[in-house]
Design an enzyme around this catalytic site. Sequence first.
Site, mmCIF file in Angstrom:
data_model
loop_
_atom_site.group_PDB
_atom_site.id
_atom_site.type_symbol
_atom_site.label_atom_id
_atom_site.label_comp_id
_atom_site.label_asym_id
_atom_site.label_seq_id
_atom_site.Cartn_x
_atom_site.Cartn_y
_atom_site.Cartn_z
ATOM 1 N N CYS A 82 1.038 -0.989 -0.668
ATOM 2 C CA CYS A 82 0.078 0.020 -0.266
ATOM 3 C C CYS A 82 0.487 1.492 -0.287
ATOM 4 C CB CYS A 82 -0.759 0.019 1.327
ATOM 5 S SG CYS A 82 -2.217 -0.680 1.232
ATOM 6 N N ARG A 100 3.967 -0.572 -4.956
ATOM 7 C CA ARG A 100 3.906 -0.793 -3.609
ATOM 8 C C ARG A 100 2.728 -1.677 -3.293
ATOM 9 N NH1 ARG A 100 7.190 1.503 0.307
ATOM 10 N NH2 ARG A 100 5.857 1.090 1.869
ATOM 11 N N LYS A 121 6.409 -4.929 -4.541
ATOM 12 C CA LYS A 121 7.691 -3.774 -3.958
ATOM 13 C C LYS A 121 7.842 -4.088 -2.714
ATOM 14 C CE LYS A 121 11.583 -2.699 -5.897
ATOM 15 N NZ LYS A 121 11.385 -4.642 -6.312
ATOM 16 N N ASN A 151 -1.702 1.866 5.900
ATOM 17 C CA ASN A 151 -0.858 0.984 5.235
ATOM 18 C C ASN A 151 -0.396 0.000 6.584
ATOM 19 O OD1 ASN A 151 1.086 -0.601 3.956
ATOM 20 N ND2 ASN A 151 2.832 0.775 4.566
ATOM 21 N N GLY A 152 -0.512 -0.820 6.772
ATOM 22 C CA GLY A 152 -0.165 -1.763 7.437
ATOM 23 C C GLY A 152 -1.632 -3.127 8.043
ATOM 24 N N LYS A 174 12.437 -15.027 -11.059
ATOM 25 C CA LYS A 174 12.047 -13.866 -12.143
ATOM 26 C C LYS A 174 11.113 -14.160 -12.796
ATOM 27 C CE LYS A 174 13.076 -11.152 -10.393
ATOM 28 N NZ LYS A 174 14.133 -11.520 -9.089
ATOM 29 N N GLU A 176 7.665 -14.959 -11.447
ATOM 30 C CA GLU A 176 7.346 -13.516 -10.704
ATOM 31 C C GLU A 176 6.035 -12.612 -11.352
ATOM 32 O OE1 GLU A 176 9.813 -11.203 -7.316
ATOM 33 O OE2 GLU A 176 10.642 -11.349 -9.210
ATOM 34 N N HIS A 236 17.577 -36.218 -8.871
ATOM 35 C CA HIS A 236 16.627 -36.984 -7.566
ATOM 36 C C HIS A 236 15.668 -36.584 -7.877
ATOM 37 C CE1 HIS A 236 20.942 -38.457 -5.681
ATOM 38 N NE2 HIS A 236 20.934 -36.851 -5.611
ATOM 39 N N TRP A 257 -2.517 -2.728 -1.626
ATOM 40 C CA TRP A 257 -2.355 -4.273 -1.719
ATOM 41 C C TRP A 257 -3.157 -4.804 -0.612
ATOM 42 C CZ3 TRP A 257 -0.752 -8.442 0.734
ATOM 43 C CH2 TRP A 257 -0.426 -9.710 0.083
ATOM 44 N N GLU A 266 17.175 -17.190 -8.646
ATOM 45 C CA GLU A 266 17.016 -16.483 -9.039
ATOM 46 C C GLU A 266 16.421 -16.836 -10.689
ATOM 47 O OE1 GLU A 266 16.046 -13.311 -7.565
ATOM 48 O OE2 GLU A 266 16.713 -11.848 -8.546
HETATM 49 C C1 G6P Z 1 8.743 -8.603 -2.067
HETATM 50 C C2 G6P Z 1 9.690 -7.929 -3.499
HETATM 51 C C3 G6P Z 1 10.831 -8.523 -3.491
HETATM 52 C C4 G6P Z 1 11.501 -8.904 -3.007
HETATM 53 C C5 G6P Z 1 11.216 -9.070 -0.993
HETATM 54 C C6 G6P Z 1 12.011 -8.667 -0.234
HETATM 55 O O1 G6P Z 1 8.429 -10.588 -2.440
HETATM 56 O O2 G6P Z 1 8.671 -8.144 -4.688
HETATM 57 O O3 G6P Z 1 11.323 -8.375 -4.893
HETATM 58 O O4 G6P Z 1 13.047 -9.453 -3.185
HETATM 59 O O5 G6P Z 1 9.837 -8.685 -1.047
HETATM 60 O O6 G6P Z 1 12.146 -7.408 -0.610
HETATM 61 P P1 G6P Z 1 12.872 -6.790 0.129
HETATM 62 O O7 G6P Z 1 13.327 -5.041 0.017
HETATM 63 O O8 G6P Z 1 13.591 -6.837 1.774
HETATM 64 O O9 G6P Z 1 14.208 -7.021 -0.372
#
Ligand code: G6P
Length: 611
Positions: free
Chosen positions: A2, A27, A606, A99-100, A488, A491, A507, A73, A484
């Site tokens: 948010c 956000r 994010k 927010n929260g 990606k 996501e 395995h 969000w 990673e």
């Molecule tokens: C969310 C974001 C990711 C990020 C993760 C951890 O899931 O979408 O891109 O890696 O949070 O966030 P931070 O800000 O703690 O790296």
Amino acid sequence: MCGIVAYTGYRNAYPVILKGLKRLEYRGYDSAGVALLNGSLQVYKKQGKVNDLEEKLHELALHGHTGIGHTRWATHGEPNDVNAHPHFSSNNTIVLIHNGIIENYAVIKEDLLNKGYSFRSETDSEVLATFIEDIYTHTKTNLEEATRLALQKVVGAYAIVVMAVEEPGTLVAARKGSPLVIGIGKDEYFVASDATPIIEYTNEVVYLDDHEIAVIKDKTLSIRNLDSISKRPYIHKLDLELEAIEKGGFEHFMLKEIFEQPKSVADSMRGRIKASTGTLQLGGLTEYFNRLLSADRMVFVACGTSWHAGLVAEYLFEELARIPVEVEYASEFRYRNPIIRENDVVIAISQSGETADTLAAIELAKSKGAIIFGICNSVGSSIPRATHAGAYIHAGPEIGVASTKAFTGQITVLTMMALLIAYRKGTISERTYRKILVELELIPSKIAEALKLNEQIKYIADEFKDARNFLYLGRGYNFPVALEGALKLKEISYIHAEGYPAAEMKHGPIALIDEEMPVVVIATDDSSYEKIVSNIQEVKARKGKVIAIVTEGDTLIKKMADFVIEIPKTHEALVPLISVIPLQLLSYHIAVLRGCNVDQPRNLAKSVTVE
Ligand code: G6P
């Protein structure tokens, strides 16, 4: 999660808030709304993106010099117009953005229902708005005091901004566990979840701390804590350029951020290393550096991509500095009663510096007496303020939800840290130290080389855009990179993908391989090269399609793989900084070709400020 933004001053509040919401949309983006105070309180909200809200309101002449806005969000209640913020209190005299999560909202709601109040939405936030109204009406106090009394009873996390129809020009903002920044202009004030909506108006900001309430009234800012003890606002000067938060001609923020990496990685190193003189320094670590040198164990806590950077650090710290490392998901660590001993060092890694689980893990480790270091991107955020020491990665604002330049920035800083400790401890020779420093300085230009593969990767993306599954394999330093790469792709393109240590494939995942299955193998020329060549053969023997990331000049893998992507050679410990680049580009192009919203993938946000 948010984004919240508020304004009071001489400008028309609506355009300021709307622009701010667009900046904060990373956000959360399932619904948006604004409230304006102009004699009366008007609230407008809409399910969907900020653009949908703008479209809905575009024919209205909206006025008011004080207003609040929110991009959501969803946590409590599905994304729809009613659950969108701002929320009116029961009698429409108070309006709030939040927010929260208010964890004890059910108890408060029950109490308010018993008093005869009713609710329109399913949100915890509306309950707080009406709770404030109840106190405001019954104690006949002002908005600040009613908010303070209400928050004393609240359990959970919040960043809120509240307005009351009877107090024109007044904004009351408070935080606990969710970020809030106040911008101070000339005869105007801004409040936002981060500084991006503020920077084009002023570079003077105050970061609100937990349990603090800020009141902007009669063109003055005052700050108190929940016990009403006042505090002198500390004004920070922002060092952030407007262009850093704009797309700069790229189609998406993610692509811009991928292409920024030669610069952002150089920025992570700026003023910190000089290979020609063998100099390496990380100023933020100095005070507690002896604790790093004497650490018996290091525990990295992080989430998402930052957790993957932690895994790379495990290889770096164990190999170079010979310190045992554990890498923990912050969300698991915090609830596991972990064993932290006197000589353990905890290192929290976070792009945003606001991730709720990482913050809670820090608090837990602190309560057990640990020394905590933070590796963060967002300057002034909660994690750097909660840790004893640390280093910023200085990658600049990362806006695309899928993290890219923060990952390489984190690894760069963690490499420098491991190298510095290793050198001081004498676990690496002067020669190795110098050699890695020289290679590190060359990384930005090698990333720039790797970015030239963009067109080739776009072509490969087109070949595989309709795949339903992907497997990513790597060994050693490239195992976290495989994780990673898979993350990606999941996501932003919604294709199921798994990252695996290449040898573990036999395995389990090998059962998935057939002619439909693309397998991305990171097979650079390093200590496990022969082994990974065998893994490629195992995939080919089962008719899998191999996309191999190899070191420039490789001839062997070319004969086996369906597609080969050649990246520049570097020291083995630095390979992740380069091998991740084609994987970022591959996921980006596949997502674009599938018509996905790259910068705002569904269901994600994010900055995850709820647990
Ligand atoms: C969310 C974001 C990711 C990020 C993760 C951890 O899931 O979408 O891109 O890696 O949070 O966030 P931070 O800000 O703690 O790296």
